[in-house]
Scaffold this motif. Structure first.
Motif, PDB file in Angstrom:
ATOM      1  N   TRP A  37     -47.527 -48.775 -56.072  1.00 35.08           N
ATOM      2  CA  TRP A  37     -48.491 -48.223 -56.261  1.00 35.08           C
ATOM      3  C   TRP A  37     -49.625 -47.912 -54.890  1.00 35.08           C
ATOM      4  O   TRP A  37     -48.948 -48.186 -53.816  1.00 35.08           O
ATOM      5  CB  TRP A  37     -49.561 -49.367 -56.920  1.00 35.08           C
ATOM      6  CG  TRP A  37     -49.832 -50.433 -55.987  1.00 35.08           C
ATOM      7  CD1 TRP A  37     -49.095 -51.564 -55.832  1.00 35.08           C
ATOM      8  CD2 TRP A  37     -50.910 -50.813 -54.986  1.00 35.08           C
ATOM      9  NE1 TRP A  37     -49.541 -52.388 -54.878  1.00 35.08           N
ATOM     10  CE2 TRP A  37     -50.650 -51.926 -54.570  1.00 35.08           C
ATOM     11  CE3 TRP A  37     -51.993 -50.026 -54.702  1.00 35.08           C
ATOM     12  CZ2 TRP A  37     -51.603 -52.594 -53.588  1.00 35.08           C
ATOM     13  CZ3 TRP A  37     -52.921 -50.367 -53.910  1.00 35.08           C
ATOM     14  CH2 TRP A  37     -52.794 -51.783 -53.347  1.00 35.08           C
ATOM     15  N   ASP A  38     -50.395 -47.098 -55.161  1.00 36.76           N
ATOM     16  CA  ASP A  38     -50.966 -46.352 -54.034  1.00 36.76           C
ATOM     17  C   ASP A  38     -52.495 -45.860 -54.505  1.00 36.76           C
ATOM     18  O   ASP A  38     -52.859 -45.461 -55.614  1.00 36.76           O
ATOM     19  CB  ASP A  38     -50.260 -45.157 -53.399  1.00 36.76           C
ATOM     20  CG  ASP A  38     -50.764 -44.959 -51.956  1.00 36.76           C
ATOM     21  OD1 ASP A  38     -51.276 -45.777 -51.385  1.00 36.76           O
ATOM     22  OD2 ASP A  38     -50.314 -43.812 -51.571  1.00 36.76           O
ATOM     23  N   TRP A  39     -53.419 -46.086 -53.527  1.00 42.14           N
ATOM     24  CA  TRP A  39     -54.820 -45.533 -53.932  1.00 42.14           C
ATOM     25  C   TRP A  39     -54.614 -43.794 -53.832  1.00 42.14           C
ATOM     26  O   TRP A  39     -54.112 -43.273 -52.742  1.00 42.14           O
ATOM     27  CB  TRP A  39     -55.761 -45.860 -52.587  1.00 42.14           C
ATOM     28  CG  TRP A  39     -56.188 -47.568 -53.095  1.00 42.14           C
ATOM     29  CD1 TRP A  39     -55.564 -48.418 -52.247  1.00 42.14           C
ATOM     30  CD2 TRP A  39     -56.759 -47.900 -53.972  1.00 42.14           C
ATOM     31  NE1 TRP A  39     -56.043 -49.654 -52.651  1.00 42.14           N
ATOM     32  CE2 TRP A  39     -57.055 -49.469 -53.740  1.00 42.14           C
ATOM     33  CE3 TRP A  39     -57.977 -47.204 -55.206  1.00 42.14           C
ATOM     34  CZ2 TRP A  39     -57.798 -50.196 -54.270  1.00 42.14           C
ATOM     35  CZ3 TRP A  39     -58.567 -48.164 -55.774  1.00 42.14           C
ATOM     36  CH2 TRP A  39     -58.379 -49.688 -55.417  1.00 42.14           C
ATOM     37  N   ASP A  40     -55.298 -43.241 -54.496  1.00 44.65           N
ATOM     38  CA  ASP A  40     -55.432 -41.806 -54.394  1.00 44.65           C
ATOM     39  C   ASP A  40     -56.423 -41.380 -53.549  1.00 44.65           C
ATOM     40  O   ASP A  40     -57.489 -42.121 -53.315  1.00 44.65           O
ATOM     41  CB  ASP A  40     -55.974 -41.034 -55.858  1.00 44.65           C
ATOM     42  CG  ASP A  40     -54.581 -41.416 -57.032  1.00 44.65           C
ATOM     43  OD1 ASP A  40     -53.470 -41.260 -56.617  1.00 44.65           O
ATOM     44  OD2 ASP A  40     -55.059 -41.663 -58.310  1.00 44.65           O
ATOM     45  N   LYS A  89     -52.310 -45.352 -64.462  1.00 45.91           N
ATOM     46  CA  LYS A  89     -53.504 -45.025 -63.463  1.00 45.91           C
ATOM     47  C   LYS A  89     -54.539 -46.087 -63.515  1.00 45.91           C
ATOM     48  O   LYS A  89     -54.477 -46.705 -64.838  1.00 45.91           O
ATOM     49  CB  LYS A  89     -54.264 -43.807 -63.798  1.00 45.91           C
ATOM     50  CG  LYS A  89     -53.560 -42.376 -63.268  1.00 45.91           C
ATOM     51  CD  LYS A  89     -53.918 -42.099 -61.853  1.00 45.91           C
ATOM     52  CE  LYS A  89     -53.278 -40.730 -61.601  1.00 45.91           C
ATOM     53  NZ  LYS A  89     -53.126 -40.531 -60.025  1.00 45.91           N
ATOM     54  N   SER A 120     -61.833 -39.062 -55.220  1.00 42.48           N
ATOM     55  CA  SER A 120     -62.712 -40.181 -55.612  1.00 42.48           C
ATOM     56  C   SER A 120     -63.836 -39.194 -56.343  1.00 42.48           C
ATOM     57  O   SER A 120     -63.626 -38.125 -56.363  1.00 42.48           O
ATOM     58  CB  SER A 120     -63.315 -40.923 -54.528  1.00 42.48           C
ATOM     59  OG  SER A 120     -63.926 -40.263 -53.674  1.00 42.48           O
ATOM     60  N   ILE A 124     -53.082 -54.306 -61.788  1.00 40.29           N
ATOM     61  CA  ILE A 124     -51.728 -53.492 -61.625  1.00 40.29           C
ATOM     62  C   ILE A 124     -50.818 -54.232 -62.620  1.00 40.29           C
ATOM     63  O   ILE A 124     -50.066 -53.312 -63.294  1.00 40.29           O
ATOM     64  CB  ILE A 124     -51.265 -53.468 -60.234  1.00 40.29           C
ATOM     65  CG1 ILE A 124     -52.222 -52.656 -59.109  1.00 40.29           C
ATOM     66  CG2 ILE A 124     -49.801 -52.783 -60.110  1.00 40.29           C
ATOM     67  CD1 ILE A 124     -51.792 -52.787 -57.734  1.00 40.29           C
ATOM     68  N   LEU A 151     -56.194 -45.218 -58.705  1.00 42.33           N
ATOM     69  CA  LEU A 151     -55.038 -45.792 -58.180  1.00 42.33           C
ATOM     70  C   LEU A 151     -53.819 -45.535 -59.055  1.00 42.33           C
ATOM     71  O   LEU A 151     -54.028 -45.579 -60.498  1.00 42.33           O
ATOM     72  CB  LEU A 151     -55.214 -47.477 -58.333  1.00 42.33           C
ATOM     73  CG  LEU A 151     -53.961 -48.222 -57.607  1.00 42.33           C
ATOM     74  CD1 LEU A 151     -54.918 -49.451 -56.427  1.00 42.33           C
ATOM     75  CD2 LEU A 151     -53.209 -48.972 -58.522  1.00 42.33           C
ATOM     76  N   SER A 152     -52.838 -44.886 -58.255  1.00 42.50           N
ATOM     77  CA  SER A 152     -51.610 -44.703 -59.205  1.00 42.50           C
ATOM     78  C   SER A 152     -50.647 -45.638 -59.127  1.00 42.50           C
ATOM     79  O   SER A 152     -50.392 -46.116 -58.067  1.00 42.50           O
ATOM     80  CB  SER A 152     -51.042 -43.152 -58.467  1.00 42.50           C
ATOM     81  OG  SER A 152     -51.812 -42.058 -58.712  1.00 42.50           O
ATOM     82  N   VAL A 188     -56.833 -56.949 -57.631  1.00 49.67           N
ATOM     83  CA  VAL A 188     -56.020 -55.548 -57.778  1.00 49.67           C
ATOM     84  C   VAL A 188     -54.747 -55.805 -58.346  1.00 49.67           C
ATOM     85  O   VAL A 188     -54.253 -55.073 -59.262  1.00 49.67           O
ATOM     86  CB  VAL A 188     -56.464 -54.721 -56.409  1.00 49.67           C
ATOM     87  CG1 VAL A 188     -55.334 -53.474 -56.597  1.00 49.67           C
ATOM     88  CG2 VAL A 188     -57.939 -54.504 -56.181  1.00 49.67           C
ATOM     89  N   ARG A 213     -62.977 -44.564 -58.209  1.00 49.72           N
ATOM     90  CA  ARG A 213     -61.827 -44.561 -57.267  1.00 49.72           C
ATOM     91  C   ARG A 213     -60.594 -44.863 -58.127  1.00 49.72           C
ATOM     92  O   ARG A 213     -60.736 -45.453 -59.236  1.00 49.72           O
ATOM     93  CB  ARG A 213     -62.017 -45.741 -56.321  1.00 49.72           C
ATOM     94  CG  ARG A 213     -62.845 -45.465 -55.127  1.00 49.72           C
ATOM     95  CD  ARG A 213     -62.548 -45.882 -53.658  1.00 49.72           C
ATOM     96  NE  ARG A 213     -61.201 -45.376 -53.353  1.00 49.72           N
ATOM     97  CZ  ARG A 213     -60.666 -46.331 -52.418  1.00 49.72           C
ATOM     98  NH1 ARG A 213     -60.785 -47.311 -51.806  1.00 49.72           N
ATOM     99  NH2 ARG A 213     -59.306 -45.875 -51.984  1.00 49.72           N
TER     100      ARG A 213
END
Length: 135
Positions: free
Chosen positions: A76-79, A52, A82, A42, A69-70, A38, A67
Motif C-alpha cells: 500500500w502507499d499514500w497517493d 483505494k 489530495s 487497509i 491511499l492505494s 490505518v 487524502r
C-alpha cells in the motif's frame, strides 16, 4: 473500488458527508473509523476487494479535504494527490451538490478514483472548471 472513512474523531457534518459521498460514488463503501488504525482499514479494504481508501479530514467541524491511499494485495502507499473541499452545504434532507467544490490538480486521478466519466448521465457527474471539480 473505494472505501470512504474519516479521521478518528470526526464531526457530525464530516460523518454525514462521508455517508452521502459513498452513496453518490459507484462501488464505494463508507466505514466508520472509530479506533481503527490505518492498517486495520487497509485489511478491511482488502477483505472487501477495494483498491483505494479516501480519508476525509475536517476543520472547524466541517469536511475540509481528502487524502487517498492505494492498496494492492501485498503493498500500500499514500497517493501524492489530495483534494480540498470548499463551499460545502449540508441540510437535513440532502447534500446540496451545487454548493460543493472539490479542488485538486490531476483531473485523470480524480475521475479514475470516483469511477465517473464527465459526460456520464447520473446523479453524480464530475464537471471540471479551470482548476477545480464540482459535483
Amino acid at each position: 473500488m473505494i472505501l470512504i472513512t474519516s479521521g478518528r474523531k470526526p464531526s457530525r457534518n464530516t460523518r454525514v458527508f462521508c455517508r452521502r459521498l459513498a452513496s453518490f460514488i459507484p462501488h464505494s463503501v463508507y466505514l466508520t473509523r472509530g479506533k481503527k488504525s490505518v492498517y486495520d482499514l487497509i485489511d478491511e479494504a482488502r477483505k472487501r476487494g477495494l483498491t483505494k481508501i479516501a480519508f476525509v479530514g475536517d476543520r472547524k467541524g466541517n469536511p475540509a479535504g481528502m487524502r487517498f491511499l492505494s492498496i494492492s494485495k501485498k503493498d500500500w502507499d499514500w497517493d501524492k494527490e489530495s483534494m480540498r473541499i470548499n463551499g460545502l452545504s449540508l441540510s437535513q434532507e440532502k447534500l446540496k451538490a451545487n454548493d460543493l467544490r472539490l479542488e485538486g490538480d490531476n483531473k485523470d486521478f480524480f475521475t479514475d478514483i470516483f469511477c465517473v466519466d464527465e459526460d456520464e448521465e447520473s446523479d453524480f457527474v464530475l464537471r471540471t472548471g479551470k482548476d477545480f471539480f464540482t459535483f
